[in-house]
Design a protein around this motif. Sequence first.
Motif, PDB file in Angstrom:
ATOM      1  N   ASN A 330       0.822  -1.211   0.000  1.00 53.42           N
ATOM      2  CA  ASN A 330       0.000   0.000   0.000  1.00 53.42           C
ATOM      3  C   ASN A 330       0.859   1.265   0.000  1.00 53.42           C
ATOM      4  O   ASN A 330       0.612   2.203  -0.774  1.00 53.42           O
ATOM      5  CB  ASN A 330      -0.928  -0.021   1.220  1.00 53.42           C
ATOM      6  CG  ASN A 330      -1.727   1.252   1.390  1.00 53.42           C
ATOM      7  OD1 ASN A 330      -1.338   2.133   2.163  1.00 53.42           O
ATOM      8  ND2 ASN A 330      -2.849   1.361   0.694  1.00 53.42           N
ATOM      9  N   TRP A 331       1.881   1.297   0.835  1.00 52.14           N
ATOM     10  CA  TRP A 331       2.722   2.493   0.961  1.00 52.14           C
ATOM     11  C   TRP A 331       3.607   2.703  -0.266  1.00 52.14           C
ATOM     12  O   TRP A 331       3.908   3.847  -0.623  1.00 52.14           O
ATOM     13  CB  TRP A 331       3.597   2.394   2.211  1.00 52.14           C
ATOM     14  CG  TRP A 331       2.891   2.777   3.467  1.00 52.14           C
ATOM     15  CD1 TRP A 331       1.832   2.128   4.044  1.00 52.14           C
ATOM     16  CD2 TRP A 331       3.177   3.892   4.304  1.00 52.14           C
ATOM     17  NE1 TRP A 331       1.453   2.765   5.197  1.00 52.14           N
ATOM     18  CE2 TRP A 331       2.258   3.851   5.392  1.00 52.14           C
ATOM     19  CE3 TRP A 331       4.122   4.901   4.271  1.00 52.14           C
ATOM     20  CZ2 TRP A 331       2.260   4.795   6.402  1.00 52.14           C
ATOM     21  CZ3 TRP A 331       4.135   5.844   5.293  1.00 52.14           C
ATOM     22  CH2 TRP A 331       3.201   5.793   6.349  1.00 52.14           C
ATOM     23  N   MET A 332       4.014   1.643  -0.921  1.00 46.02           N
ATOM     24  CA  MET A 332       4.901   1.768  -2.066  1.00 46.02           C
ATOM     25  C   MET A 332       4.155   2.025  -3.372  1.00 46.02           C
ATOM     26  O   MET A 332       4.780   2.275  -4.404  1.00 46.02           O
ATOM     27  CB  MET A 332       5.761   0.506  -2.201  1.00 46.02           C
ATOM     28  CG  MET A 332       6.768   0.311  -1.065  1.00 46.02           C
ATOM     29  SD  MET A 332       7.943   1.682  -0.920  1.00 46.02           S
ATOM     30  CE  MET A 332       8.775   1.569  -2.486  1.00 46.02           C
ATOM     31  N   ASP A 333       2.837   1.960  -3.334  1.00 46.90           N
ATOM     32  CA  ASP A 333       2.033   2.211  -4.527  1.00 46.90           C
ATOM     33  C   ASP A 333       1.925   3.722  -4.754  1.00 46.90           C
ATOM     34  O   ASP A 333       1.359   4.430  -3.924  1.00 46.90           O
ATOM     35  CB  ASP A 333       0.639   1.604  -4.346  1.00 46.90           C
ATOM     36  CG  ASP A 333      -0.218   1.724  -5.605  1.00 46.90           C
ATOM     37  OD1 ASP A 333       0.188   2.441  -6.544  1.00 46.90           O
ATOM     38  OD2 ASP A 333      -1.296   1.100  -5.634  1.00 46.90           O
ATOM     39  N   PRO A 334       2.449   4.255  -5.862  1.00 47.57           N
ATOM     40  CA  PRO A 334       2.374   5.707  -6.095  1.00 47.57           C
ATOM     41  C   PRO A 334       0.949   6.214  -6.267  1.00 47.57           C
ATOM     42  O   PRO A 334       0.702   7.406  -6.148  1.00 47.57           O
ATOM     43  CB  PRO A 334       3.188   5.891  -7.384  1.00 47.57           C
ATOM     44  CG  PRO A 334       3.208   4.554  -8.038  1.00 47.57           C
ATOM     45  CD  PRO A 334       3.159   3.544  -6.936  1.00 47.57           C
ATOM     46  N   ASN A 335      -0.003   5.303  -6.535  1.00 45.29           N
ATOM     47  CA  ASN A 335      -1.400   5.708  -6.697  1.00 45.29           C
ATOM     48  C   ASN A 335      -2.149   5.786  -5.373  1.00 45.29           C
ATOM     49  O   ASN A 335      -3.292   6.249  -5.333  1.00 45.29           O
ATOM     50  CB  ASN A 335      -2.127   4.727  -7.636  1.00 45.29           C
ATOM     51  CG  ASN A 335      -1.562   4.753  -9.049  1.00 45.29           C
ATOM     52  OD1 ASN A 335      -1.285   5.827  -9.589  1.00 45.29           O
ATOM     53  ND2 ASN A 335      -1.368   3.581  -9.636  1.00 45.29           N
ATOM     54  N   ALA A 339      -5.764   9.594   1.787  1.00 44.65           N
ATOM     55  CA  ALA A 339      -7.013   9.039   2.308  1.00 44.65           C
ATOM     56  C   ALA A 339      -7.019   7.514   2.304  1.00 44.65           C
ATOM     57  O   ALA A 339      -7.696   6.881   3.116  1.00 44.65           O
ATOM     58  CB  ALA A 339      -8.193   9.566   1.495  1.00 44.65           C
ATOM     59  N   THR A 340      -6.257   6.907   1.385  1.00 45.35           N
ATOM     60  CA  THR A 340      -6.254   5.439   1.274  1.00 45.35           C
ATOM     61  C   THR A 340      -4.988   4.811   1.847  1.00 45.35           C
ATOM     62  O   THR A 340      -4.782   3.607   1.716  1.00 45.35           O
ATOM     63  CB  THR A 340      -6.410   5.013  -0.201  1.00 45.35           C
ATOM     64  OG1 THR A 340      -5.327   5.572  -0.978  1.00 45.35           O
ATOM     65  CG2 THR A 340      -7.738   5.487  -0.760  1.00 45.35           C
ATOM     66  N   LEU A 341      -4.137   5.618   2.490  1.00 44.22           N
ATOM     67  CA  LEU A 341      -2.901   5.106   3.080  1.00 44.22           C
ATOM     68  C   LEU A 341      -3.228   4.263   4.314  1.00 44.22           C
ATOM     69  O   LEU A 341      -3.909   4.715   5.231  1.00 44.22           O
ATOM     70  CB  LEU A 341      -1.994   6.277   3.468  1.00 44.22           C
ATOM     71  CG  LEU A 341      -0.537   5.949   3.788  1.00 44.22           C
ATOM     72  CD1 LEU A 341       0.192   5.404   2.568  1.00 44.22           C
ATOM     73  CD2 LEU A 341       0.176   7.186   4.319  1.00 44.22           C
TER      74      LEU A 341
END
Length: 350
Positions: A330-335, A339-341
Amino acid sequence: MERRSADKRRKRKKKKRNGWWIGLLILILLAGGAYLLRKPLTALAFDWFISPTLESKLQQSYQPREGGNMPAPEPVVYQDKPFSVLLLGSDKRPYEKTRGRSDTIMFAAVRPKESRVLLISVPRDTYVQVIGRDADHDGADDYDKLTHAFAYGGEEMSINTVENFLDHDIDYYATINFQAIQDVVNAVGGVSLPIVEDMENKNPAHVKFKIEGGKPVYNGEEAMYYVRYREDSDFNRTKRQQIFLNALADKVLTINGITQIPELLDIMGQNFQTDMQPSFIVDLGKQVLTQSKPQISSFTIMGEGLKINGTYYDQADEEDLEYAQSLIENWMDPNTTSATLMLPDRQEIE
């Protein structure tokens, strides 16, 4: 005549009062302007006092990975993509010729755009497959304590092993020898640590020390003992390491601490190594100083005791491991947005 003298005195008093009010107004405007412009002023201080020497100081710590598999990072003034760093704390003593073991192992997911850092701590005794270590002649497999990966193959073997364990690539590494902690902490005037009761190593096989509880500030030696205390649990030890990093970051991210960064790099000298290029670190440092204070979230992969052939290990909890992997994804996804972290459901730094 007396009337004219009285008028002059009144005018002088009025002028004096006006001068006082004007001076106060100027001070208020200057203070307000400094507050509103505190980030640009911090950036200016960074450019004046740090940038001219920081990059050259970092050259002594720049150590590309063996094999040169990682491409050199592009110097970019503003970083917006997440990146990962393997943080390793070595326990090598000054008199030892070997590289020592990794006493601290943390996977850091850095999101510079939001000034957020996720620390995934893996206890040093975790039972893992050590990638790159051949099975020995008697047929034993290549599973061992995670800390031994560094002893066998340094940063490269540690990176490969942690990548395999967490199922995620690692972009960079940073290694520091614990012997440098004392001088660094002393140089910034000590750190605040939540030590409520005295901490004492009593095991005759361990270094003997005692840290007094309830002190407002702890010096370098006390801070090193705090992170290396090992007579409660590996989990608590890992938690203390996270707390210490947060406390040290708080101290350094002040104007006085910022101007000391070149000095701190001199102190660390060969005790600090990384494959992040100096220009990359300088640009990133300036960005951090001109944004909000970095927020650190943390999670530790817990485990249970495991004994194999008389040796004790930590067997990682499968649910913890899977949860840590989902946090990293989740944290490594640039998208991923603010709010979604995903925030760890078991926070370990207040």
